[in-house]
Design a protein around this motif. Sequence first.
Motif, PDB file in Angstrom:
ATOM      1  N   PHE A 182      20.463 -15.812 -57.014  1.00  0.00           N
ATOM      2  CA  PHE A 182      21.590 -15.826 -57.945  1.00  0.00           C
ATOM      3  C   PHE A 182      22.911 -16.179 -57.262  1.00  0.00           C
ATOM      4  CE2 PHE A 182      18.743 -13.115 -60.525  1.00  0.00           C
ATOM      5  CZ  PHE A 182      18.865 -13.762 -61.742  1.00  0.00           C
ATOM      6  N   GLU A 183      23.084 -15.704 -56.035  1.00  0.00           N
ATOM      7  CA  GLU A 183      24.373 -15.867 -55.349  1.00  0.00           C
ATOM      8  C   GLU A 183      24.194 -16.648 -54.053  1.00  0.00           C
ATOM      9  OE1 GLU A 183      28.012 -13.072 -53.590  1.00  0.00           O
ATOM     10  OE2 GLU A 183      26.345 -12.154 -54.684  1.00  0.00           O
ATOM     11  N   VAL A 184      24.927 -17.738 -53.898  1.00  0.00           N
ATOM     12  CA  VAL A 184      24.814 -18.593 -52.713  1.00  0.00           C
ATOM     13  C   VAL A 184      26.212 -18.894 -52.174  1.00  0.00           C
ATOM     14  CG1 VAL A 184      24.003 -20.791 -51.783  1.00  0.00           C
ATOM     15  CG2 VAL A 184      22.699 -19.644 -53.590  1.00  0.00           C
ATOM     16  N   LYS A 185      26.418 -18.639 -50.881  1.00  0.00           N
ATOM     17  CA  LYS A 185      27.702 -18.929 -50.226  1.00  0.00           C
ATOM     18  C   LYS A 185      27.460 -19.812 -49.010  1.00  0.00           C
ATOM     19  CE  LYS A 185      29.741 -14.478 -51.583  1.00  0.00           C
ATOM     20  NZ  LYS A 185      30.720 -14.995 -52.549  1.00  0.00           N
ATOM     21  N   ILE A 186      28.445 -20.643 -48.696  1.00  0.00           N
ATOM     22  CA  ILE A 186      28.372 -21.542 -47.543  1.00  0.00           C
ATOM     23  C   ILE A 186      29.525 -21.205 -46.604  1.00  0.00           C
ATOM     24  CG2 ILE A 186      28.455 -23.950 -46.794  1.00  0.00           C
ATOM     25  CD1 ILE A 186      27.473 -24.676 -49.661  1.00  0.00           C
ATOM     26  N   HIS A 187      29.216 -21.101 -45.312  1.00  0.00           N
ATOM     27  CA  HIS A 187      30.243 -20.667 -44.366  1.00  0.00           C
ATOM     28  C   HIS A 187      30.026 -21.323 -43.000  1.00  0.00           C
ATOM     29  CE1 HIS A 187      33.280 -18.107 -42.623  1.00  0.00           C
ATOM     30  NE2 HIS A 187      32.433 -17.694 -41.694  1.00  0.00           N
ATOM     31  N   LYS A 188      31.147 -21.658 -42.352  1.00  0.00           N
ATOM     32  CA  LYS A 188      31.104 -22.163 -40.972  1.00  0.00           C
ATOM     33  C   LYS A 188      32.008 -21.270 -40.121  1.00  0.00           C
ATOM     34  CE  LYS A 188      31.747 -26.385 -38.199  1.00  0.00           C
ATOM     35  NZ  LYS A 188      30.351 -26.621 -37.805  1.00  0.00           N
ATOM     36  N   PRO A 189      31.435 -20.428 -39.267  1.00  0.00           N
ATOM     37  CA  PRO A 189      32.258 -19.515 -38.457  1.00  0.00           C
ATOM     38  C   PRO A 189      33.042 -20.255 -37.378  1.00  0.00           C
ATOM     39  CG  PRO A 189      29.958 -19.375 -37.795  1.00  0.00           C
ATOM     40  CD  PRO A 189      29.997 -20.275 -39.002  1.00  0.00           C
ATOM     41  N   ASP A 190      34.084 -19.625 -36.884  1.00  0.00           N
ATOM     42  CA  ASP A 190      34.915 -20.237 -35.838  1.00  0.00           C
ATOM     43  C   ASP A 190      34.116 -20.530 -34.571  1.00  0.00           C
ATOM     44  OD1 ASP A 190      37.140 -20.182 -37.450  1.00  0.00           O
ATOM     45  OD2 ASP A 190      37.914 -18.294 -36.637  1.00  0.00           O
ATOM     46  N   ALA A 191      33.099 -19.708 -34.314  1.00  0.00           N
ATOM     47  CA  ALA A 191      32.298 -19.877 -33.099  1.00  0.00           C
ATOM     48  C   ALA A 191      31.400 -21.108 -33.158  1.00  0.00           C
ATOM     49  CB  ALA A 191      31.455 -18.622 -32.839  1.00  0.00           C
ATOM     50  N   SER A 192      31.257 -21.679 -34.330  1.00  0.00           N
ATOM     51  CA  SER A 192      30.519 -22.935 -34.454  1.00  0.00           C
ATOM     52  C   SER A 192      31.453 -24.081 -34.079  1.00  0.00           C
ATOM     53  CB  SER A 192      30.013 -23.102 -35.894  1.00  0.00           C
ATOM     54  OG  SER A 192      29.293 -24.297 -36.027  1.00  0.00           O
ATOM     55  N   ARG A 193      31.053 -24.903 -33.149  1.00  0.00           N
ATOM     56  CA  ARG A 193      31.935 -25.978 -32.671  1.00  0.00           C
ATOM     57  C   ARG A 193      32.361 -26.887 -33.825  1.00  0.00           C
ATOM     58  NH1 ARG A 193      28.047 -25.958 -28.095  1.00  0.00           N
ATOM     59  NH2 ARG A 193      29.129 -25.097 -26.276  1.00  0.00           N
ATOM     60  N   SER A 194      33.615 -27.276 -33.805  1.00  0.00           N
ATOM     61  CA  SER A 194      34.186 -28.058 -34.913  1.00  0.00           C
ATOM     62  C   SER A 194      33.455 -29.379 -35.117  1.00  0.00           C
ATOM     63  CB  SER A 194      35.673 -28.306 -34.669  1.00  0.00           C
ATOM     64  OG  SER A 194      35.868 -29.000 -33.439  1.00  0.00           O
ATOM     65  N   ARG A 195      32.977 -29.984 -34.031  1.00  0.00           N
ATOM     66  CA  ARG A 195      32.298 -31.279 -34.161  1.00  0.00           C
ATOM     67  C   ARG A 195      30.834 -31.122 -34.586  1.00  0.00           C
ATOM     68  NH1 ARG A 195      28.807 -32.142 -30.133  1.00  0.00           N
ATOM     69  NH2 ARG A 195      29.063 -31.097 -28.120  1.00  0.00           N
ATOM     70  N   SER A 196      30.335 -29.889 -34.562  1.00  0.00           N
ATOM     71  CA  SER A 196      28.937 -29.647 -34.934  1.00  0.00           C
ATOM     72  C   SER A 196      28.767 -29.729 -36.446  1.00  0.00           C
ATOM     73  CB  SER A 196      28.484 -28.267 -34.440  1.00  0.00           C
ATOM     74  OG  SER A 196      27.215 -27.947 -34.963  1.00  0.00           O
ATOM     75  N   ARG A 197      27.654 -30.292 -36.887  1.00  0.00           N
ATOM     76  CA  ARG A 197      27.365 -30.386 -38.311  1.00  0.00           C
ATOM     77  C   ARG A 197      26.657 -29.135 -38.842  1.00  0.00           C
ATOM     78  NH1 ARG A 197      23.751 -33.753 -39.597  1.00  0.00           N
ATOM     79  NH2 ARG A 197      22.931 -34.148 -37.518  1.00  0.00           N
ATOM     80  N   GLU A 198      26.446 -28.149 -37.965  1.00  0.00           N
ATOM     81  CA  GLU A 198      25.750 -26.949 -38.430  1.00  0.00           C
ATOM     82  C   GLU A 198      26.624 -26.167 -39.412  1.00  0.00           C
ATOM     83  OE1 GLU A 198      24.833 -24.482 -35.084  1.00  0.00           O
ATOM     84  OE2 GLU A 198      26.863 -23.690 -34.912  1.00  0.00           O
ATOM     85  N   ILE A 199      25.960 -25.569 -40.373  1.00  0.00           N
ATOM     86  CA  ILE A 199      26.626 -24.765 -41.387  1.00  0.00           C
ATOM     87  C   ILE A 199      25.656 -23.671 -41.823  1.00  0.00           C
ATOM     88  CG2 ILE A 199      25.904 -26.148 -43.377  1.00  0.00           C
ATOM     89  CD1 ILE A 199      28.930 -25.837 -44.294  1.00  0.00           C
TER      90      ILE A 199
END
Length: 209
Positions: A182-199
């Motif tokens: 029912f509930e889905v959120k998308i987040h990119k933490p600061d510790a994830s490198r800015s150039r990385s496509r990970e999410i």
Amino acid sequence: MSKKKSKSSSNWLKEHFNDKYVKLSLKNNLRSRSWFKLQQIDYKYSLFKKNMNIIDLGSAPGGWSNYAINRIGSKSEIIACDILPMNPILGVKFIQGDLRKYSTLKSIHQSIKGKKINFIMSDISPNISGNLIIDSLKSTNLCELVLQISIKFLDKHGFILIKSFHGTEFESLIKKIKLIFFEVKIHKPDASRSRSREIFILAKNKKNN
């Protein structure tokens, strides 16, 4: 090795060891910088509670399991799984195996022993080829595998946290997750490198599919 590859490797090593979170993980004797990604997501969404039961997929070298067991306490249980080996962590049962194989899923099922699984977290990454389309597809396939595992093992009121890569298949993946939760959120933490496509995708409250 070509000069181009050598220079690329040298640049990566320089960036890696100058990284704030790599330095912090070494200073604090942590298994990986991924500890800080989970910590930051936890601070934002309050992921962990005492006495939770957790499955950690793609767990090696153990950064997420190590963080989680410190948050949930010794009466809880974490079942961790990875195709690669992982050094032991007190309170974590590790299963080495390929999640695409029935024998690995059977081992996870036997380890659960009828307990409610409150949280499934996945930091799985595919082997990166450098081709955005291929890598996006590989990542999505792994995420869909995690979704199937969550359908089988996750408690109705539980939730999942999945690492994905922003690419051609991402929107399609989100639609599939919304069919299950029912509930889905998308987040990119600061510790994830800015150039990385990970999410990271957080999904809560399973639908009665």
